[in-house]
Design an enzyme around this catalytic site. Structure first.
Site, PDB file in Angstrom:
ATOM      1  N   HIS A 107      13.524   7.947  12.513  1.00 54.67           N
ATOM      2  CA  HIS A 107      12.410   6.991  12.320  1.00 54.67           C
ATOM      3  C   HIS A 107      11.000   7.936  12.542  1.00 54.67           C
ATOM      4  O   HIS A 107      10.361   7.591  13.652  1.00 54.67           O
ATOM      5  CB  HIS A 107      12.763   6.095  13.533  1.00 54.67           C
ATOM      6  CG  HIS A 107      11.770   4.731  13.051  1.00 54.67           C
ATOM      7  ND1 HIS A 107      11.929   3.373  13.402  1.00 54.67           N
ATOM      8  CD2 HIS A 107      10.534   4.662  12.223  1.00 54.67           C
ATOM      9  CE1 HIS A 107      11.212   2.793  13.007  1.00 54.67           C
ATOM     10  NE2 HIS A 107      10.434   3.342  12.289  1.00 54.67           N
ATOM     11  N   ARG A 144      12.568  -0.880   7.087  1.00 60.29           N
ATOM     12  CA  ARG A 144      13.253  -1.575   8.182  1.00 60.29           C
ATOM     13  C   ARG A 144      14.708  -1.688   7.905  1.00 60.29           C
ATOM     14  O   ARG A 144      14.945  -2.168   6.791  1.00 60.29           O
ATOM     15  CB  ARG A 144      12.789  -2.649   8.746  1.00 60.29           C
ATOM     16  CG  ARG A 144      11.233  -2.530   9.510  1.00 60.29           C
ATOM     17  CD  ARG A 144      11.504  -2.022  10.902  1.00 60.29           C
ATOM     18  NE  ARG A 144       9.967  -1.864  11.670  1.00 60.29           N
ATOM     19  CZ  ARG A 144       9.230  -1.006  11.588  1.00 60.29           C
ATOM     20  NH1 ARG A 144       9.545  -0.066  10.667  1.00 60.29           N
ATOM     21  NH2 ARG A 144       8.016  -1.077  12.331  1.00 60.29           N
ATOM     22  N   ASP A 189      15.400   6.161   7.090  1.00 57.52           N
ATOM     23  CA  ASP A 189      14.619   6.807   8.223  1.00 57.52           C
ATOM     24  C   ASP A 189      14.865   5.564   9.348  1.00 57.52           C
ATOM     25  O   ASP A 189      14.187   6.061  10.597  1.00 57.52           O
ATOM     26  CB  ASP A 189      13.370   6.852   7.786  1.00 57.52           C
ATOM     27  CG  ASP A 189      12.217   7.503   9.024  1.00 57.52           C
ATOM     28  OD1 ASP A 189      12.850   8.643   9.642  1.00 57.52           O
ATOM     29  OD2 ASP A 189      11.261   6.947   9.378  1.00 57.52           O
ATOM     30  N   GLU A 216      18.081   1.387  17.363  1.00 61.39           N
ATOM     31  CA  GLU A 216      17.283   2.628  17.626  1.00 61.39           C
ATOM     32  C   GLU A 216      16.935   2.697  18.760  1.00 61.39           C
ATOM     33  O   GLU A 216      16.638   1.878  19.728  1.00 61.39           O
ATOM     34  CB  GLU A 216      16.104   2.696  16.739  1.00 61.39           C
ATOM     35  CG  GLU A 216      16.459   2.780  15.353  1.00 61.39           C
ATOM     36  CD  GLU A 216      15.288   2.742  14.438  1.00 61.39           C
ATOM     37  OE1 GLU A 216      15.249   2.835  13.363  1.00 61.39           O
ATOM     38  OE2 GLU A 216      14.013   2.885  15.123  1.00 61.39           O
ATOM     39  N   GLY A 223       8.831   8.298   9.889  1.00 62.96           N
ATOM     40  CA  GLY A 223       8.046   7.848   8.690  1.00 62.96           C
ATOM     41  C   GLY A 223       6.657   8.019   9.447  1.00 62.96           C
ATOM     42  O   GLY A 223       5.618   8.539   8.514  1.00 62.96           O
ATOM     43  N   ARG A 248       0.842  -1.124  -0.064  1.00 67.28           N
ATOM     44  CA  ARG A 248      -0.060   0.029   0.112  1.00 67.28           C
ATOM     45  C   ARG A 248       0.779   1.202   0.064  1.00 67.28           C
ATOM     46  O   ARG A 248       0.479   2.137  -0.775  1.00 67.28           O
ATOM     47  CB  ARG A 248      -0.959  -0.143   1.214  1.00 67.28           C
ATOM     48  CG  ARG A 248      -1.982  -1.201   1.075  1.00 67.28           C
ATOM     49  CD  ARG A 248      -3.044  -1.156   2.085  1.00 67.28           C
ATOM     50  NE  ARG A 248      -2.302  -1.605   3.538  1.00 67.28           N
ATOM     51  CZ  ARG A 248      -2.821  -1.747   4.571  1.00 67.28           C
ATOM     52  NH1 ARG A 248      -4.348  -1.739   4.635  1.00 67.28           N
ATOM     53  NH2 ARG A 248      -2.209  -2.345   5.533  1.00 67.28           N
ATOM     54  N   ILE A 249       2.098   1.139   0.589  1.00 64.19           N
ATOM     55  CA  ILE A 249       2.725   2.461   0.953  1.00 64.19           C
ATOM     56  C   ILE A 249       3.377   2.614  -0.478  1.00 64.19           C
ATOM     57  O   ILE A 249       3.527   3.819  -0.756  1.00 64.19           O
ATOM     58  CB  ILE A 249       3.633   2.493   1.973  1.00 64.19           C
ATOM     59  CG1 ILE A 249       2.900   2.533   3.355  1.00 64.19           C
ATOM     60  CG2 ILE A 249       4.782   3.583   2.098  1.00 64.19           C
ATOM     61  CD1 ILE A 249       4.011   2.168   4.657  1.00 64.19           C
TER      62      ILE A 249
END
Length: 324
Positions: free
Chosen positions: A285, A236, A260, A265, A287, A154-155
């Site tokens: 990160h 990721r 990103d 993290e 997004g 979808r993205i």
């Protein structure tokens, strides 16, 4: 219920419409990140329910054993940070949903922002003018260039729409099933994996991180990219083989990466070899970090809390725990 929300770093949720869904619960919002497990357990002693903020806190067996009152964990999305068998052992119901049919537009927008930033040298140009040096180089237009999207989801499809609005040529690479869906939708799939990486001016990754996709982008893939090409990763870090991106940037193929996401993290070491690389554009990160996306995601999360409180839980990952 006593509901504890973890890691709302900027105290955003209390100001969003979705927070009204928790009316009637005793809610505690933690706006910092507690790394010490013992201290975290002490904070959460009276919690009936934990609401997780993406993957910011790991829920381990040892943490769960220190939370005798905990009955529910509610979150949204994938859950590599949650020990689900341990939840079951401790009698804690774990609920998580991937959400509805809508795409994560925030992530798609950031993806395209990074494409523009890399191709137009925006971070470097802004740094240059701030120091009084004015222009520092010559960027490249997007119109007529090729965007390669890895993963037919979808993205990625939203990013493809943005790219076409800018006059870019869009090609895809995906799993066999994803490629078949792309072809059925009239999209162009590259003739080979090698040509996908070699012929794209920009490659953007849009895969879920699973055991099957871990390290799927290899040193060979990156070495096939042009020295003028750009790699984008807002998905990721684990999709890229360990150490491969730094090796690729050092070798000059691709010429630039804009990411990103990182393997560890939060990454706060400014001297980290990847983070500090001169050909890397980085964001921390973000997004999914918009008020609009938070409101959409946490409406789902809070709905899970209410469903449990009403005796009819939804999106149960370990349903054997629930005894109506």
């Amino acid at each position: 219920m006593k509901v504890h929300i973890l890691d709302d770093w900027f105290d955003t949720l209390r100001g969003l419409p979705c927070f009204e869904l928790l009316k009637g619960h005793d809610v505690t919002v933690w706006t910092d990140h507690e790394e010490c497990e013992a201290a975290l357990a002490d904070r959460l002693q009276n919690a009936d329910c934990l609401v997780l903020f993406r993957e910011r806190t790991k829920v381990t067996r040892s943490l769960l054993r220190q939370l005798p009152n905990l009955r529910l964990i509610s979150q949204r999305g994938a859950y590599p940070h949650v020990d689900v068998p341990a939840c079951t052992e401790q009698g804690v119901l774990f609920c998580s949903t991937k959400g509805g049919d809508g795409a994560n537009y925030a992530a798609a927008e950031l993806t395209f922002a990074l494409i523009l930033a890399a191709m137009r040298q925006l971070p470097q140009q802004m740094a240059s003018v701030k120091t009084g040096a004015w222009q520092m180089g010559v960027g490249r237009s997007l119109r007529g260039r090729r965007l390669g999207l890895y993963g037919y989801g979808r993205i990625g499809r939203v990013v493809a729409d943005y790219a076409r609005a800018f006059g870019m040529d869009v090609v895809w690479w995906a799993s066999e099933a994803g490629g078949a869906r792309a072809v059925a939708d009239g999209e162009t799939v590259a003739v080979s994996r090698a040509s996908f990486f070699a012929d794209s001016d920009v490659v953007s990754l849009h895969l879920r991180l699973t055991p099957e996709t871990q390290g799927t982008i290899t040193t060979t893939d990156l070495a096939a990219m042009s020295p003028r090409a750009v790699l984008i990763n807002t998905s990721r870090a684990g999709l890229i083989a360990e150490g491969a991106l730094l090796q690729a940037l050092n070798a000059g193929r691709p010429g630039t990466a804009a990411v990103d996401v990182f393997a560890s993290e939060p990454l706060t070491n400014a001297a980290d070899p990847l983070l500090s690389h001169p050909r890397l554009i980085a964001t921390p990160h973000i997004g999914f970090v918009t008020e609009d996306e938070f409101d959409r995601q946490f409406a789902d999360i809070f709905a899970q809390v209410n469903a449990y409180a009403q005796g009819a839980p939804i999106h149960m990952v370990n349903p054997s725990v629930f005894a109506p």
